[in-house]
Design an enzyme around this catalytic site. Structure first.
Site, mmCIF file in Angstrom:
data_model
loop_
_atom_site.group_PDB
_atom_site.id
_atom_site.type_symbol
_atom_site.label_atom_id
_atom_site.label_comp_id
_atom_site.label_asym_id
_atom_site.label_seq_id
_atom_site.Cartn_x
_atom_site.Cartn_y
_atom_site.Cartn_z
ATOM 1 N N ILE A 1 -16.174 3.150 -19.316
ATOM 2 C CA ILE A 1 -15.822 3.897 -20.532
ATOM 3 C C ILE A 1 -14.354 3.656 -20.856
ATOM 4 C CG2 ILE A 1 -15.871 6.162 -21.654
ATOM 5 C CD1 ILE A 1 -17.525 7.167 -19.217
ATOM 6 N N ARG B 1 -16.623 -15.498 4.445
ATOM 7 C CA ARG B 1 -18.014 -15.913 4.679
ATOM 8 C C ARG B 1 -19.048 -14.942 4.112
ATOM 9 N NH1 ARG B 1 -17.963 -18.261 10.830
ATOM 10 N NH2 ARG B 1 -16.359 -19.829 10.447
ATOM 11 N N LYS C 1 -9.319 11.125 -10.134
ATOM 12 C CA LYS C 1 -9.442 10.769 -11.553
ATOM 13 C C LYS C 1 -8.812 11.840 -12.431
ATOM 14 C CE LYS C 1 -13.541 8.063 -10.477
ATOM 15 N NZ LYS C 1 -14.973 8.198 -10.143
ATOM 16 N N THR D 1 -18.074 -5.418 -4.536
ATOM 17 C CA THR D 1 -19.035 -5.174 -5.619
ATOM 18 C C THR D 1 -18.406 -5.434 -6.988
ATOM 19 O OG1 THR D 1 -20.128 -3.517 -4.269
ATOM 20 C CG2 THR D 1 -20.565 -3.447 -6.619
#
Lengths: 439, 439
Positions: free
Chosen positions: B136, B48, B205, B13
């Site tokens: 951000i 592919r 994070k 993505t």
């Protein structure tokens, strides 16, 4: 490792904050930054002023030459303010081979192109994080953090004085004059408040931020500027009833055909708008990029330590060599960007709020409504309260909001309405700014 | 001027977003950045897969060696994800002399120390803006923009999936299961949602952000982590009545004696809290510095183009040499910072929300209240609605909020309450987090 010398010019409010961070709290910099950074000079024309920080003997002087001729001082911080003496000081520092850190938005908004070019000729850089948004890392977030974006728009509350006054008017039910007096008493407004309340300070910041966001050479004189001096508590209350809060917004928009709309004016925004909850002296800027979508940066836009925080961040950035590369490698400053076309304010389309004082007589509003219709202005809501039984005035306020209309048409319509001889004082007009659509 | 070659590893993505910015929208980078930057390799194990971007013939390969042995490729972007293969890839890239850009929070949270040390040995750097807060500019704002501060605390909503689910539960009156299904259908949650809803992703994070904010070598295993899986709509509604909204917060606090409290858990915050209006899949992080005060950074914490925006910003930062200097000169990464002491969660003091299901009989609540009192927990509000006439259940919910209490005491008290034999199901406990005081 070499220690990098720093000289400060202008030891007022922010300057004392810088001294505090660089001397009293020096340990944290030496813990966090490998490069040695040392404050060597504090230049101020007033050697006797009472200051809240101790400046070691021999460091304070009123002679700029002490700083200029010291080869170990490689970074000069300009905190003098204004656009005349400060400009001369910056140019002298650059010529003497110093990199410059400044918080001076007026200087960069008016003379950025010339100063950046001078820095490039001297092989030096100018860093200016503290010029916009006080302590918020706004400049670097936009120009480095969002560099992969084509920025579509930015919307900022960038003047803490105005925001404090508007917040106080609504929260405390105060008139403009009373809120201004309160802001002065609390130190949120200068003795001469003109630069802030006229919108000029916001426009200075908009010139800088729009320049780096859009990568354009902003012509400061093409920014449309209106301040908050004429804002009436009556309208803030009427707006509140409609679900709006009033903010002084600095707006930069990329419009069709690569024209830009740059403007500062009071605006009604919905309570759900991202900037609606930015209160008191806080600042915030929304930036919309075509990849990142909506980003927002919030914090204290002024004040001694917040602004000093940004100044010292720039000093570190210059000292480790990053500010110089940013200055040299990113083509985002006036002297290396193209001037652009501006969309005239008359062509900008948006919604409007009007308050008209009209006599409570049949047929009057019909005549007004006819004028709006004739100028292609479609009314979205009309609100006329029944006059209070005790009211002695013959005229009643009619509050109107419009659908999207062209500003040029609105101006003509309001002029015509005024000339009808029915409104008892000039119509109030506040622009409505909707939340920007993200992608 | 030399053109700097870039290789991308992992074309899912976010990878496709990076390709889009670096190929399809390449003109903007070459307009804004003096240094030439050229995507030369896209490495993916699946040649592919259907992709939304065109990758020129010869650029796509499933062989990492193509990238490693190409001397013109000086920057490697790791978007593989996970902590095993990705770690190996990053180490190989560093050894081959490439600087590394990564969005991989799990990798840095678990193996940051080792990877940063490897980069230093190789004379290279690792840039990771995209690892926290998506698009951000959060990492650079904290470590460079706020470097003059001693950071006191940070509070973040850093997982868009959890925030989407919690927002949907309240706005749509949905159960957790139904809101989760909705998040999956809309692409806001992965097929396996565990990493997000368990709080682990937020903790990754937090480890990174707390490390650079406090300048400490965070031990990931010392972060207290609770997710949102057990959140019940009943409590969100009860909280709403009390003026609270529920958010999954990542919290880092500098506590007394230079200990740190690092934790991820659902929290009730007041509607006026700066993070209360961060809705849907948006992220925001509040950082409190001793000079700058409160700053807040808001935007899209995930998604193809927002994350790609941060990745490409890092690529530019590496290409112009800034990321390398930041990596080398700022002592804010695990391998050059000291480990610290952690405040045990039992010692953290805050307010609490409890929901207890108790039989509607005289004297029961008195026994429960006695237990709280015995553990030094003072009740701030008690709310027991009259049972509905139609209610068949013998027990009624009692909602209690407390004054500030020690978590260890709360845990003991709740265990004792459970063992009294009067509550009909385990007590629900949600921590209340007040707005941090600024200075």
């Amino acid at each position: 490792m070499d220690t990098i010398g720093v000289g400060l010019i202008g030891c007022g409010t922010v300057g004392q904050g810088v001294v505090s961070l660089m001397l009293e709290r020096r340990d944290r910099l030496s813990r966090k930054v490998a490069a040695g950074i040392e404050l060597r000079h504090v230049i101020d024309k007033d050697l006797r002023a009472r200051r809240d920080v101790d400046i070691p003997k021999g460091m304070l002087s009123d002679d700029l030459a002490c700083l200029l001729k010291d080869d170990q001082t490689r970074i000069a911080i300009e905190l003098v303010g204004g656009t005349t003496v400060a400009k001369d000081i910056v140019l002298q520092c650059l010529e003497a081979g110093k990199d410059v850190v400044t918080a001076n938005k007026a200087l960069l908004a008016h003379h950025g192109r010339e100063l950046y070019a001078a820095a490039r000729r001297a092989g030096r850089c100018i860093a200016f994080e503290a010029s916009c948004g006080g302590g918020i890392p706004l400049v670097e977030s936009i120009r480095r953090g969002l560099i992969a974006n084509e920025v579509q728009a930015l919307y900022g509350i960038v003047n803490g004085t105005c925001n404090y006054i508007l917040t106080q008017m609504v929260a405390g039910g105060k008139t403009y004059a009373s809120a201004l007096a309160d802001a002065k008493a609390k130190g949120y407004a200068e003795a001469d408040e003109t630069l802030d309340v006229s919108g000029a300070d916001s426009a200075h910041k908009l010139a800088i931020l729009a320049g780096i966001a859009f990568g354009i050479d902003v012509d400061f004189d093409r920014i449309t500027v209106e301040g908050i001096q004429a804002i009436d508590l009556t309208d803030l209350k009427a707006g509140q009833e409609l679900g709006y809060v009033c903010k002084l917004l600095a707006i930069g928009q990329r419009r069709k055909n690569n024209t830009f709309s740059l403007r500062v004016h009071p605006a009604f925004i919905r309570r759900s708008h991202p900037l609606a909850n930015v209160n008191r002296s806080f600042n915030a800027v929304s930036v919309y990029g075509d990849a990142v979508g909506h980003t927002l940066f919030y914090g204290r836009g002024a004040g001694r330590m917040p602004t000093a925080s940004a100044v010292v961040a720039d000093v570190v950035d210059v000292a480790i060599g990053n500010a110089g590369r940013t200055f040299e490698q990113l083509r985002l400053l006036n002297d290396v960007c193209e001037p652009v076309a501006y969309m005239p304010i008359e062509d900008v389309e948006k919604r409007y709020y009007f308050r008209l004082m009209v006599p409570d007589r049949p047929g009057v509003f019909a005549r007004i409504a006819h004028v709006f219709g004739a100028h292609d202005i479609s009314l979205s809501a009309i609100n006329q309260h029944e006059p209070e039984a005790s009211a002695e005035s013959e005229s009643v306020p009619v509050v109107v909001t419009t659908h999207v209309a062209r500003e040029g048409n609105v101006r003509q319509a309001l002029a015509e309405v005024s000339s009808l001889g029915v409104v008892t004082c000039p119509p109030v007009c506040i622009r409505v700014v909707e939340e920007h659509e993200e992608f």
